[in-house]
Design an enzyme around this catalytic site. Sequence first.
Site, PDB file in Angstrom:
ATOM      1  N   LYS A  97       0.192  -1.521 -13.148  1.00  0.00           N
ATOM      2  CA  LYS A  97       0.693  -1.230 -14.436  1.00  0.00           C
ATOM      3  C   LYS A  97      -1.177  -1.225 -15.250  1.00  0.00           C
ATOM      4  O   LYS A  97      -1.258  -0.576 -16.078  1.00  0.00           O
ATOM      5  CB  LYS A  97       0.931  -2.244 -15.196  1.00  0.00           C
ATOM      6  CG  LYS A  97       2.527  -2.469 -14.646  1.00  0.00           C
ATOM      7  CD  LYS A  97       3.501  -1.602 -15.184  1.00  0.00           C
ATOM      8  CE  LYS A  97       4.923  -1.643 -14.306  1.00  0.00           C
ATOM      9  NZ  LYS A  97       5.914  -1.398 -15.156  1.00  0.00           N
TER      10      LYS A  97
HETATM   11  C1  PLP Z   1       5.790  -4.143  -9.047  1.00  0.00           C
HETATM   12  C2  PLP Z   1       6.466  -3.272  -9.374  1.00  0.00           C
HETATM   13  N1  PLP Z   1       7.034  -2.382  -8.823  1.00  0.00           N
HETATM   14  C3  PLP Z   1       7.739  -1.346  -9.272  1.00  0.00           C
HETATM   15  C4  PLP Z   1       8.174  -1.152 -10.753  1.00  0.00           C
HETATM   16  C5  PLP Z   1       8.905  -0.027 -10.974  1.00  0.00           C
HETATM   17  O1  PLP Z   1       8.165   1.155 -11.534  1.00  0.00           O
HETATM   18  P1  PLP Z   1       8.667   1.872 -13.060  1.00  0.00           P
HETATM   19  O2  PLP Z   1       9.588   1.076 -13.690  1.00  0.00           O
HETATM   20  O3  PLP Z   1       7.619   2.515 -13.234  1.00  0.00           O
HETATM   21  O4  PLP Z   1       9.759   2.769 -11.953  1.00  0.00           O
HETATM   22  C6  PLP Z   1       7.428  -2.074 -11.469  1.00  0.00           C
HETATM   23  C7  PLP Z   1       7.846  -2.042 -12.890  1.00  0.00           C
HETATM   24  O5  PLP Z   1       7.780  -1.414 -13.555  1.00  0.00           O
HETATM   25  C8  PLP Z   1       6.707  -3.062 -10.960  1.00  0.00           C
HETATM   26  O6  PLP Z   1       6.353  -4.123 -11.720  1.00  0.00           O
HETATM   27  N1  LIG Z   2       8.888  -3.470 -14.241  1.00  0.00           N
HETATM   28  C1  LIG Z   2       8.192  -3.338 -15.658  1.00  0.00           C
HETATM   29  C2  LIG Z   2       9.437  -3.151 -16.531  1.00  0.00           C
HETATM   30  C3  LIG Z   2       8.920  -2.270 -17.659  1.00  0.00           C
HETATM   31  O1  LIG Z   2       8.512  -1.212 -17.205  1.00  0.00           O
HETATM   32  P1  LIG Z   2       7.705  -0.232 -18.140  1.00  0.00           P
HETATM   33  O2  LIG Z   2       6.931   0.414 -16.978  1.00  0.00           O
HETATM   34  O3  LIG Z   2       8.610   0.660 -18.687  1.00  0.00           O
HETATM   35  O4  LIG Z   2       6.691  -0.814 -19.089  1.00  0.00           O
HETATM   36  C4  LIG Z   2       7.583  -4.810 -15.954  1.00  0.00           C
HETATM   37  O5  LIG Z   2       7.024  -5.056 -14.856  1.00  0.00           O
HETATM   38  O6  LIG Z   2       7.580  -5.086 -17.042  1.00  0.00           O
END
Ligand code: PLP
Ligand SMILES: N[C@@H](CCOP(=O)(O)O)C(=O)O
Length: 536
Positions: free
Chosen positions: A128
């Site tokens: 992120k």
């Molecule tokens: C460590 C981790 N892997 C995978 C995901 C999944 O990613 P996305 O929600 O963009 O599909 C998340 C949360 O979003 C995460 O925090």
């Molecule tokens: N897995 C995410 C959930 C929120 O997802 P987002 O990518 O829409 O912000 C988290 O770690 O908070």
Amino acid sequence: MAQNGVTNGSNDSHIPSQRYLSTRGEDTDCSFEEVVLRGLATDGGLYIPEHIPQATAWKSWQDLSFSSLAYEIMSLYISPSEIPSADLKNIVNRSYSTFRSKDVTPLVQLDGNHHLLELFHGPTFAFKDVALQFVGNLFEYFLVRKNEGKTGRDRHHLTVVGATSGDTGSAAIYGLRGKKDVSVFIMFPKGRVSPIQELQMTTVLDKNVHNLSIEGTFDDCQDILKSMLADPEANKPINVGAVNSINWARILAQITYYFHSYFSLVKQSSTFKLGDKVRFVVPTGNFGDILAGYFAMRMGLPVDKLVIATNENDILDRFWKTGKYEKQPAPEDGQDITPEGVKETLSPAMDILVSSNFERLLWFLAYEFAASAGMDDQWNKKQAGQEVSKWLKELKTTGSFGPVYQDVLKCAKRDFDSERVDDSQTLETIQALYKKVGYVLDPHTAVGVAATIRSAANASPDIHHISLSTAHPAKFSGAVEKALTGQEGFDFENKVLPKEFIGLDKKEKRVTEVEGTVSKVRELVKAQVEQELSQA
Ligand SMILES: Cc1ncc(COP(=O)(O)O)c(C=O)c1O
Ligand SMILES: N[C@@H](CCOP(=O)(O)O)C(=O)O
């Protein structure tokens, strides 16, 4: 250049801006700035660009640094009439200067044609950061520009509200802590994020940062957020913005690492040439990360397939198998009760019932289906918006929609594959890879690696796979220790835990428990912002 990288004039201001529209079709012709500051479209949909730009010169980008590549990609989505080139370069460079790796997102060869894209070298050790370091600087840029010459209550103040299952929260906090004219409120489901994730959020004591512990699931937090964003009148006088991947800027910033890892692969492998197709495997929850891969592919990056890897919360996997999008699967034979709610798994960041960004893909699928009728672009867009609105309304009222038309599912299958990985397979994968090459995976990445092994078994042996490694293993000590305790040479404290996490549990913490309703959260947020503004 003026304060915080804002310039006042630009030679390129005559170039028309890329415009954005909502997936529900009622909110159209929006600027990049409007889209970023609003987060959710005014009709409740998600913003997408009117056109996916073609990266015709993509091959010439192969030797660019991560920041320069990010700048080239973003320039195709943000006109210099909105953010002058020098300012955009400055924002991008500052955003990636906080990463611990000089490559920002390095690519590591695991085994033969299998590579791991390490996305966890930013401030909070999760993928992120790649987007949220940028989004934080972008908000700051727009606010400085809006507030030029203004003082006191005349200044535009942004109240960012976020929902997290653990990683978005801390990455958003690190992207926005201490920034002027912004307050941040992060809702997380009480007891459902890992201890390190919770500490990463709650030990940040900057005045503009607030953590809200909510009784419920991540989906409950996300629903509260969406309800708040959908009702700006009720939020008045505060302006609520979003840091979740419903915000288009999040997706945009993630496109870069698909291109960057492709070029790294060309440099690192003697059997992979510029122009060859690659498979990306992405541990998926809210569908934001993999959606950025879809944009990269649509821009021209040679992608064979994008492979969705879900845990036992498998709404997406079920869609790809049946064409039906339903919160709860129908009961199996002999089972008369449908299990309720989200499952708690060893990969908690993906414990999500409904994937918010899937709506964006649905729009593109619906558009392609409409386009087969041979009408003009305006008509296709209108049809796509109507179809998406219908599906989403059905989801809200009945908990499911579909099966979608066969041709829509066919398009989805052309670009994506999907795999579901359960907890025992996650643990086996962490253990097997450690025994084989001594590499410690986090459980989310392990879901992706397990899916890659299956995908490779069904693909041509020449095809290269890039698995996205979405978090550092130390963030999920429970799963990692469960899989590896007793294995030769495994020492969590001394070999896995980064120095940045040591002593976090001894630090002062700040968190507020709030009842999980929109009205309670809104009330608290308004009161807190009012207090901050009166003290400013
Ligand atoms: C460590 C981790 N892997 C995978 C995901 C999944 O990613 P996305 O929600 O963009 O599909 C998340 C949360 O979003 C995460 O925090
Ligand atoms: N897995 C995410 C959930 C929120 O997802 P987002 O990518 O829409 O912000 C988290 O770690 O908070």
